[in-house]
Design a protein around this motif. Structure first.
Motif, short mmCIF file in Angstrom:
data_model
loop_
_atom_site.label_atom_id
_atom_site.label_comp_id
_atom_site.label_asym_id
_atom_site.label_seq_id
_atom_site.Cartn_x
_atom_site.Cartn_y
_atom_site.Cartn_z
N GLY A 74 0.83 -1.21 0.00
CA GLY A 74 0.00 0.00 0.00
C GLY A 74 0.86 1.25 0.00
O GLY A 74 0.64 2.18 -0.78
N SER A 75 1.88 1.25 0.85
CA SER A 75 2.76 2.42 0.94
C SER A 75 3.52 2.62 -0.36
O SER A 75 3.74 3.75 -0.78
N VAL A 76 3.93 1.51 -0.98
CA VAL A 76 4.67 1.63 -2.24
C VAL A 76 3.76 2.19 -3.33
O VAL A 76 4.19 2.99 -4.17
N VAL A 77 2.48 1.81 -3.29
CA VAL A 77 1.52 2.40 -4.24
C VAL A 77 1.48 3.92 -4.05
O VAL A 77 1.59 4.69 -5.01
N ALA A 78 1.35 4.35 -2.79
CA ALA A 78 1.29 5.78 -2.51
C ALA A 78 2.56 6.47 -2.97
O ALA A 78 2.52 7.51 -3.64
N LEU A 79 3.70 5.85 -2.63
CA LEU A 79 4.99 6.42 -3.03
C LEU A 79 5.06 6.55 -4.55
O LEU A 79 5.53 7.57 -5.08
N SER A 80 4.57 5.53 -5.26
CA SER A 80 4.61 5.56 -6.72
C SER A 80 3.77 6.72 -7.26
O SER A 80 4.20 7.42 -8.17
N THR A 81 2.58 6.92 -6.67
CA THR A 81 1.75 8.03 -7.17
C THR A 81 2.45 9.37 -6.92
O THR A 81 2.46 10.24 -7.77
N VAL A 82 3.07 9.47 -5.73
CA VAL A 82 3.74 10.73 -5.40
C VAL A 82 4.93 10.97 -6.33
O VAL A 82 5.10 12.07 -6.87
N VAL A 83 5.74 9.92 -6.53
CA VAL A 83 6.91 10.08 -7.39
C VAL A 83 6.47 10.43 -8.82
O VAL A 83 7.03 11.33 -9.46
N ALA A 84 5.43 9.73 -9.31
CA ALA A 84 4.96 10.00 -10.67
C ALA A 84 4.48 11.45 -10.78
O ALA A 84 4.86 12.19 -11.70
N ALA A 85 3.67 11.88 -9.81
CA ALA A 85 3.11 13.23 -9.87
C ALA A 85 4.21 14.28 -9.77
O ALA A 85 4.24 15.26 -10.50
N ARG A 86 5.14 14.04 -8.86
CA ARG A 86 6.22 14.99 -8.61
C ARG A 86 7.13 15.16 -9.83
O ARG A 86 7.45 16.27 -10.25
N THR A 87 7.51 14.03 -10.43
CA THR A 87 8.42 14.11 -11.56
C THR A 87 7.73 14.72 -12.77
O THR A 87 8.33 15.48 -13.52
N MET A 88 6.43 14.38 -12.96
CA MET A 88 5.74 14.95 -14.12
C MET A 88 5.50 16.44 -13.92
O MET A 88 5.53 17.22 -14.86
N PRO A 98 6.29 11.31 -19.21
CA PRO A 98 5.62 10.27 -18.43
C PRO A 98 6.36 8.93 -18.46
O PRO A 98 6.45 8.26 -17.44
N LEU A 99 6.91 8.56 -19.60
CA LEU A 99 7.58 7.26 -19.70
C LEU A 99 8.76 7.17 -18.75
O LEU A 99 8.95 6.18 -18.06
N VAL A 100 9.54 8.25 -18.70
CA VAL A 100 10.71 8.28 -17.82
C VAL A 100 10.25 8.19 -16.37
O VAL A 100 10.82 7.47 -15.55
N SER A 101 9.18 8.93 -16.05
CA SER A 101 8.61 8.86 -14.71
C SER A 101 8.26 7.43 -14.34
O SER A 101 8.57 6.94 -13.26
N CYS A 102 7.60 6.78 -15.29
CA CYS A 102 7.15 5.41 -15.04
C CYS A 102 8.35 4.49 -14.77
O CYS A 102 8.32 3.67 -13.85
N VAL A 103 9.40 4.67 -15.58
CA VAL A 103 10.59 3.82 -15.39
C VAL A 103 11.16 4.05 -14.00
O VAL A 103 11.51 3.10 -13.28
N LEU A 104 11.24 5.31 -13.58
CA LEU A 104 11.78 5.61 -12.25
C LEU A 104 10.92 4.95 -11.16
O LEU A 104 11.43 4.32 -10.24
N VAL A 105 9.60 5.09 -11.32
CA VAL A 105 8.68 4.50 -10.33
C VAL A 105 8.92 3.00 -10.23
O VAL A 105 9.01 2.42 -9.14
#
Lengths: 338, 523
Positions: A89-103, A109-116
């Protein structure tokens, strides 16, 4: 067998006899039970609420739970080895935050996804290494992961971050038209692809069979010369990967990153896996079961939204009752075995 | 099977070169030698029995060969080339497979998967289950085992699982097959099945190492034996040139004499006119034991005979207060109050060594010394620790008195052999200087040397005035040691006899039972 009965009238229809005599292997029983439960719930819903029988309701079930399906797939790998992953659950939240922050910072978006995905896999790898090489209880190692990832979310963003990236939101809102005026989303397609890949890996590859072997008896698996260490660490990487992918799907669903997203979602995932018939002690269960488990949870929610008068907390109560019932049934099944 | 020797391709047995030669193997755990300069030669097409008591070093030897333990000194030569196996996988790759006593397969996978995983046939990037089942079926058939390869392993009886484990073992193109106690859970037919598989393999030139406690089986199947004792090599003999007696003598050395001497030790001078030290009157517990009377006098060994489940253990537990009686009374010396708990019993100088050594006796993760002092500490209460000097003295004294090996007070209990664990448990109770010692199956599952020592100890204790209640499934043992024999059947005492000229047949007759024998006992 039924054909051995000389008194049975020959015209009684051998098809029916075969159907009646058909006994599925006992390892499929829990999945069949879950499927029957799902069908039963749908039947009840269709009788009770107008519009419940619309196929779009089923499609929405997938649309609203695509991330949970992916999460449950990863969790199935872990639970099959006899472990548990509380961090998802926490990793899901972290992923949304990282995706939103980087975008937000203008990353494609693709690079964001790879980082996530990289972050998810790394967290999984670290937990897996701790569990295998330092003999840390999976519960503790992933509990640490839970706190770590959740804390990291707050560090990155204390407030909700909307995702404005055009191509990302475009992909999120794109729907796939199906014949008959129905539609679904790309998230569902991705989730189902992941399910298919997971099922192939679990049943058709050495890695997958080793997952089952570890759940059956880890020492034996080791003495059989199976790649126990790699696979045992690997399932946590898979779970981390699935959490990251689920996080991306969740970002598509919510179009935002927020540190309070997906609180307690690890418990939903575990519940789905257990309701899907996977034994918490490991070695028994199927990815398909976990998907059915997610759909059962989704159907309960659908029930409540169709009814309109029920408090949404009834979802939790129903999940609690179901979970207990399934675990008791599993105990009975296990006890029957020699 | 007498013609097998001439038919086997290994007619040149002993003249061909050994497939494996282990020379001067030494291994020590924490400074305590487990193997000391041991040799082992394995010839192709031969069944080689590795003989020795518990703790003689058989398992260590096998684990040295299979790369589970690393060797301190000595060499392993495979086909004339020196090898260092660093892991089980490495030795497997060299053609050495091992089937352990406890089956190391995975019950939730199919028979075929258990046989072929790790080298499964593939097709289009995935496991080809059809080919896998076909291959498994072929190798099962070659060994004459009829099992459906697609069925789940866990659904088969242990014997079949054992055979599947062997099938997996030899399927890896094994040149050496190690079978560690493969027959311990098999019945006679299944043993025959296993032996025919073994003969097939031997005739194909596989070198088989066979470890078993059953001398008859060893003599039936093996061609050559290596005997170990206390981690040392006693000798290598050809089976046809030796006898069972000779091998037993090699295995236990001087200790056999102790067993023979014992016959005369018991039976002398028990004074039954005095007050019994332990007197049970109508002691019983619903669902576990009918009302039972029992008197135990000072310096007497009372043997309790009976089948498993006849109430022997239940009686012992009631005598010790491990279970609470719901009727009857128990008098220790002149104290009549009820025994409420084992703690209470310990304070009254009772001692009870359970039949379930592992679950109710030893604490595996504590040291030998800690295990030994548990009961004494329990009697003193936790407020009064045992002074260090006293600890050391007591532990050293009993290690010496009971010949416990390794003689290291700090050895972890889990690393001791069964016989030595049992000795530590006995020491635990002897330290408390009990008046009544209740021993439930003290010699089960331990080797013959330790057994003789324990029997001797019981006889000696009785001479010193300790009252002993001795429970064993082995009637010979009960009769050899006891002054009086109580026979249990169906949770009831059915007879009590003085052990004058009682024979095993007599006792068996009582156990087998009929109404005629249920008359009041004549003791």
């Amino acid at each position: 067998m039924t054909t051995a009965d000389p008194l049975a009238p020959a015209v009684a229809g051998s098809a029916w006899d075969r159907l009646r005599g058909f006994a599925p292997p006992s390892r499929f029983l829990p999945v069949i039970t879950t499927f029957a439960l799902l069908v039963g719930m749908f039947g009840a819903g269709a009788v009770r609420y107008p519009g419940f029988s619309d196929p779009q309701v089923v499609l929405n079930l997938f649309i609203d739970n695509s991330f949970l399906i992916v999460l449950a797939v990863g969790m199935t790998f872990v639970i099959l080895t006899g472990g548990i992953d509380l961090s998802v659950g926490s990793v899901v939240a972290l992923s949304t935050v990282v995706a939103a922050r980087t975008m937000e910072a203008g990353w494609p978006p693709l690079v964001s996804c790879v980082l996530v995905i990289l972050i998810g896999c790394t967290l999984g790898l670290l937990m897996g290494l701790a569990i295998h090489y330092f003999d840390v209880q999976p519960f503790i190692a992933t509990l640490a992961g839970l706190f770590f990832a959740r804390g990291l979310c707050f560090l990155l963003a204390g407030r909700p971050l909307p995702i404005h990236n055009k191509s990302f939101s475009g992909f999120a809102e794109a729907s796939i038209s199906l014949p008959g005026g129905y539609y679904t989303t790309w998230a569902v397609v991705i989730a189902l692809l992941i399910v298919a890949v997971a099922a192939f890996v679990l049943h058709r590859t050495l890695v997958g069979r080793t997952v089952y072997a570890i759940g059956g008896n880890e020492t034996s698996a080791l003495l059989m010369g199976l790649p126990v260490a790699r696979v045992k660490v690997g399932v946590y990487v898979v779970s981390g990967l699935c959490s990251a992918l689920a996080g991306l799907l969740f970002s598509l669903y919510m179009l935002s990153g927020y540190s309070l997203h997906a609180v307690g979602m690890e418990l939903d995932a575990i519940a789905a896996v257990v309701i899907g018939g996977t034994l918490l002690t490991g070695g028994r269960g199927f990815v398909v079961g976990s998907v059915l488990g997610v759909l059962v949870l989704g159907t309960i929610q659908t029930f409540i939204s169709f009814d309109g008068t029920l408090s949404s907390w009834w979802t939790k109560i129903a999940i609690g009752v179901l979970l207990l019932a399934f675990v008791v049934v599993q105990r009975l099944v296990v006890r029957r075995q020699p | 099977m007498t013609q097998m020797d001439t038919e086997s391709p290994a007619v040149a047995r002993g003249t061909s070169d050994p497939v494996i030669e282990m020379r001067g193997i030494s291994i020590a755990f924490g400074g305590v030698p487990a193997l000391d300069d041991v040799d082992l030669r394995l010839f192709p097409g031969e069944v080689h029995a590795l003989m020795g008591e518990n703790g003689a070093g058989k398992s260590t030897m096998i684990k040295a060969l299979t790369g589970v333990y690393s060797i301190d000194s000595g060499t392993v030569v495979l086909d004339g080339e020196e090898q260092q196996f660093s892991s089980p996988a490495a030795s497997q790759a060299a053609g050495i497979s091992t089937v352990y006593q406890e089956i190391n397969l995975v019950p939730n996978l199919t028979v075929a998967e258990n046989m072929l995983l790790g080298r499964e046939p593939r097709r289009r990037g995935g496991i080809d289950f059809k080919a896998m089942n076909r291959q498994a079926a072929a190798s099962l058939e070659r060994l004459g085992i009829s099992v459906d390869p697609a069925s789940e392993l866990g659904s088969h009886p242990i014997a079949v699982q054992q055979l599947v484990a062997i099938a997996r073992g030899v399927d890896v193109d094994a040149r050496v097959l190690i079978l560690d106690e493969p027959t311990s859970s098999l019945d006679a037919d299944e043993v025959e099945m296993l032996f025919s598989v073994m003969r097939t393999l031997r005739d194909h030139g596989v070198a088989i190492v066979f470890v078993s406690h059953f001398l008859d089986q060893v003599f039936e199947i093996s061609d050559r034996m290596t005997v170990l004792r206390n981690g040392r090599l006693v000798g290598e003999v050809l089976t046809e040139e030796t006898t069972q007696l000779e091998v037993v003598r090699m295995m236990i050395g001087h200790e056999l004499a102790a067993l023979e001497r014992l016959e005369s030790a018991s039976g002398a001078g028990v004074d039954r006119s005095a007050r019994p030290v332990l007197k049970a009157l109508g002691l019983g517990r619903k669902g576990s034991l009918e009302a039972t009377d029992l008197d135990v006098y000072e310096g007497e060994v009372v043997g309790i005979a009976g089948l498993l489940g006849s109430g022997r253990t239940e009686l012992a537990r009631l005598l010790f207060g491990a279970d609470t009686a719901d009727h009857g009374s128990l008098q220790v010396e002149d104290d009549r109050s009820h025994l409420r708990s084992p703690r209470h019993a310990i304070q009254r100088k009772l001692a009870f060594s359970s039949e379930n050594r592992r679950a109710e006796g030893v604490i595996e993760d504590l040291t030998l010394a800690d295990n030994m002092l548990l009961a004494l500490q329990a009697r003193r209460g936790w407020m009064r620790p045992i002074p260090a000097a006293m600890r050391t003295r007591l532990v050293r004294q009993y290690i010496e008195a009971l010949d416990i090996r390794p003689p290291d007070p700090n050895a972890l209990m889990r690393n001791l052999s069964g016989g030595n664990q049992q000795k530590v448990l006995l020491a635990r109770w002897l330290i408390t200087e009990p008046q009544v010692l209740i021993l439930d199956e003290p010699t089960r599952g331990i080797d013959i040397g330790a057994k003789a020592q324990i029997q001797q100890l019981v006889a000696d204790l009785a001479q010193q005035g300790v009252a002993v209640v001795f429970i064993s499934a082995e009637l010979e043992e009960v009769l050899r040691l006891s002054d009086r024999v109580v026979v249990m059947r169906d949770r009831e005492k059915v007879a009590e006899r003085l052990n004058d000229d009682l024979t095993v047949a007599d006792v068996l007759e009582i156990i087998a039972g009929s109404a005629r024998q249920e008359e009041p006992s004549d003791a």
